[in-house]
Scaffold this active site. Structure first.
Site, PDB file in Angstrom:
ATOM      1  N   HIS A 143      79.806  43.084  19.334  1.00 14.48           N
ATOM      2  CA  HIS A 143      78.539  43.849  19.335  1.00 14.48           C
ATOM      3  C   HIS A 143      77.975  44.032  17.915  1.00 14.48           C
ATOM      4  CE1 HIS A 143      75.763  47.267  19.637  1.00 14.48           C
ATOM      5  NE2 HIS A 143      76.450  47.777  18.639  1.00 14.48           N
ATOM      6  N   HIS A 175      74.538  42.797  13.733  1.00 11.58           N
ATOM      7  CA  HIS A 175      74.903  42.857  15.155  1.00 11.58           C
ATOM      8  C   HIS A 175      74.653  41.499  15.823  1.00 11.58           C
ATOM      9  CE1 HIS A 175      74.094  46.979  13.892  1.00 11.58           C
ATOM     10  NE2 HIS A 175      74.850  47.389  14.899  1.00 11.58           N
ATOM     11  N   GLU A 234      57.548  65.006  26.546  1.00  9.17           N
ATOM     12  CA  GLU A 234      57.188  65.158  25.133  1.00  9.17           C
ATOM     13  C   GLU A 234      57.632  63.978  24.270  1.00  9.17           C
ATOM     14  OE1 GLU A 234      58.426  67.612  26.948  1.00  9.17           O
ATOM     15  OE2 GLU A 234      57.063  69.313  26.766  1.00  9.17           O
ATOM     16  N   HIS A 268      60.887  80.233  23.987  1.00 14.14           N
ATOM     17  CA  HIS A 268      59.569  79.676  23.693  1.00 14.14           C
ATOM     18  C   HIS A 268      59.045  80.084  22.316  1.00 14.14           C
ATOM     19  CE1 HIS A 268      59.761  78.572  27.807  1.00 14.14           C
ATOM     20  NE2 HIS A 268      58.506  78.183  27.881  1.00 14.14           N
TER      21      HIS A 268
END
Ligand code: TPP
Length: 657
Positions: A262, A29, A409, A471
């Site tokens: 890129h 890249h 998280e 859950h």
């Protein structure tokens, strides 16, 4: 050659080497690498404090290339800066077994402080590093110099589009991590095209709103402006700093400013044109000696001197503070062996949910291990990660070791990686097992980076009950077990839980996930020392083995209950507790066969989660391959056929097949 010319020659050499490295590999890249070369030049020659002769020197500044696809630039910088990255290594960029893999890998290439490539995670890792730096500094009030450095990171548009970046930015602003400096290579191009295809927010305001300083450099080739911004960022007293640098992707290429540059090599012709545009005349992979000398006189000289002074000061400090010095030594080595000399004792009234046993264990260990710190994603009271009487880690109380990660998280797990990459701390993070999916990419990164991260995942089955299927984890455990180099331990009682904690803390290069129950678990005939083997016989057959029941966690007790009833029916069963597949896989074939004691066709596995993967060990598997249901735990368990009677029936039917 005057200073300005030497500076330009160096930047040209870096860019040319990036072009050559990628051209030779026919892969890589070049875009961002070419655009942000002056940022790296300014950082390395004028600011970064690190010693190329000792890349792991503890008090070095850390640098994370969050946009890991620009690895050719990092490798080139490490090469000119005097690290053990040779021209030959650059020539074998992205080739099998080379020191220069496609994306930077920690512990693989000298000078690489973090594995990166999955966009966004590098920012969170840098946040974790800055947190560790602050925490350790506060833990040694007699010698703040012991850990006192900056953390730098370089990201692109892609990192800032990823959701984890906002979690991390928000956390860093909240924690007022003033020694964190993030460069944003703002080139308005991503892989698919112009950034405005998919991104139109005001990054500056976003960072400001999150409690950051924001500085801007309008011309990415203006080294003085970049330098000035870094100088200013370093003076910040209470905020992390974002330096937005406007760059041109693929600077010098005929395709500059477009996504065409890129992620594809420039090729010989465009490469030659770019070098002509820079006015750079050297042959491919030829770097003028002046450039090496320039880096030796700036970066290397600064780092080596700082390192020498540090070692001298450390020697004096160690003599004056032998207790603190010992603690530091242990912390740096991650050595906790002395805290596990005695096996803890358990009584039958220690019947606790394993999340509670874990909390109890953690509270004991926390007081013994002064460099242990962690917390959870706003579920400390549920996962039992809160330390009684512990101090919170805040900007005012940085010596506090209770971390309030907030409901972030992914960033939590990724920042934990950063703390471990930094070193000098042992860490744990916690959340409900079902939300391990939110942090999966960071768990994978820990495993790949060989970091001994600790995850406390509670509420580990449909026994979560009323909260219902959203859950109740089903496939989550299989996901974690499928990650290479990730030890997943599901203990069946308090004793196994303590043993699992020891296993996790003693680990040096493997992350460990502790899978913990919400519901109480009786103390069984578990064996502390056997846990490390991954599986062992927890309840023997009476005389002969008709079948073996293999279970983990809450289902071990159930298996033992069923064993008794089966015996009454004339079926003699052995029960194996199998807390860790990972550890079991590392045992000899002989041990494995000995533990099961019978052929696979007469083995019965029971786990209140997905059956996925269990058939390797047992022909008969009792699990749950649908989503759960919302109801009181006992009712859900009954509805999903996880009672003693169900297990008895399962074995009888299986044997009759
Ligand atoms: C999580 C993740 N998603 C996707 C990719 C693939 N990818 C690599 S670079 C890139 C574009 C990034 O754009 P930007 O940060 O602006 O980099 P630049 O185009 O300037 O090199 C993408 C989509 C990745 N590496 N990580």
């Amino acid at each position: 050659m005057n200073d300005k010319e030497l500076q330009q020659l160096s930047i040209n050499a870096i860019r040319a080497t990036v072009i050559d490295t990628i051209n030779k590999a026919k892969s890589g890249h070049p875009g961002m690498a070419l655009g942000s070369a002056p940022i790296m030049y300014a950082l390395f020659t004028r600011h970064l404090v690190a010693d190329p002769n000792d890349p792991m020197w503890f008090n070095r500044d850390r640098f994370v290339l969050s946009a890991g696809h620009a690895s050719s630039l990092l490798y080139t910088m490490l090469h000119v800066a005097g690290y053990k990255v040779s021209l030959e290594d650059l020539k074998s960029f992205r080739q099998l077994g080379s020191l220069t893999p496609g994306h930077p890998e920690f512990k693989h290439t000298a000078g690489v402080d973090a594995t990166s490539g999955p966009l966004g995670q590098g920012i969170a890792q840098a946040v974790g590093m800055a947190m560790a730096e602050r925490a350790i500094k506060a833990q040694y009030p007699q010698g703040k110099f012991v850990c006192d450095h900056y953390t730098y990171a370089l990201c692109g548009d892609g990192c800032l589009q990823e959701g984890i970046s906002q979690e991390a930015i928000s956390l860093a602003g909240h924690q007022k991590l003033n020694k964190l400096i993030l460069f944003y290579d703002s080139n308005a191009i991503t892989l698919d095209g112009k950034l405005d295809l998919s991104f139109s927010e005001n990054v500056k305001l976003r960072f400001k709103a999150s409690g950051w300083n924001v500085l801007e450099v309008k011309d990415g080739n203006d080294v003085e402006a970049i330098d000035e911004a870094i100088c200013k960022a370093k003076t910040s007293k209470s905020k992390p700093t974002l330096i937005i640098v406007q760059t041109v992707i693929g600077y010098g290429s005929a395709k500059q400013g477009t996504n065409k540059v890129h992620g594809s090599p420039l090729g010989d012709e465009d490469g030659a044109n770019a070098k002509a545009f820079y006015g750079y005349k050297a042959q491919p992979f030829e770097i003028p000696s002046e450039v090496y000398k320039h880096f030796e006189d700036t970066f290397a000289k600064r780092g080596k001197e700082a390192h020498k002074q540090y070692e001298e000061a450390l020697k004096v400090w160690k003599e004056a503070h032998s207790g603190a010095a010992k603690k530091l030594e242990k912390a740096l080595a991650g050595d906790v062996s002395s805290y596990f000399k005695k096996e803890p004792k358990f009584a039958s009234d220690d019947a606790l949910a394993s999340r509670n046993s874990s909390g109890k264990c953690l509270n004991e260990l926390y007081n013994k291990i002064p460099f242990l710190m962690g917390g959870s994603a706003d579920v400390a009271g549920s996962v039992m990660t809160k330390i009684d009487g512990g101090i919170d880690f805040t900007p005012r109380t940085a010596k506090g070791r209770n971390i309030n990660w907030g409901i972030r998280e992914f960033a939590m797990a990724s920042a934990q990686n950063g703390m471990l990459l930094h070193g000098g701390v042992k860490t744990y993070v916690g959340c409900f097992l079902v939300f391990a999916d939110y942090m999966k990419a960071a768990v994978r990164m820990a495993a790949l980076s060989k970091l001994p991260a600790i995850y406390l995942f509670s509420h580990d089955s449909i026994a979560v009950g009323e909260d219902g299927p959203t859950h109740q984890p089903i496939e989550t455990l299989a996901m974690l077990r499928s990650i290479p180099n990730c030890n997943v331990i599901r203990p069946c009682d308090s004793r196994e839980t303590f043993a699992a904690w020891e296993r996790a803390l003693q680990s040096k290069e493997t992350p460990t996930a502790l899978i913990l129950s919400r519901q109480n678990l009786p103390i069984l005939g578990s064996k502390y020392k056997e846990v490390a083997k991954g599986a062992y016989v927890i309840s023997k057959e009476a005389k002969r083995i008709d079948a073996t029941l293999v279970a983990t966690g809450s289902e071990v007790g159930l298996a033992i209950e069923a064993q008794k009833e089966l015996l009454e029916k004339g079926i003699d069963v052995r029960v194996v507790s199998m807390p860790s597949w990972f550890d079991f896989e590392n045992q000899s074939e002989e041990y494995k066969n000995e533990v099961f004691g019978i052929c696979r066709c007469k083995r019965f596995a029971i786990e209140m989660l997905s059956t996925f993967g269990w058939h390797k060990y047992a022909a008969h598997v009792m699990g749950i391959d649908t989503f759960g249901a919302s109801a009181p735990a006992k009712e859900v368990i009954k509805a999903f056929h996880f009672t003693k009677d169900d297990v008895v029936k399962f074995v009888l039917e299986g044997l009759a097949e």
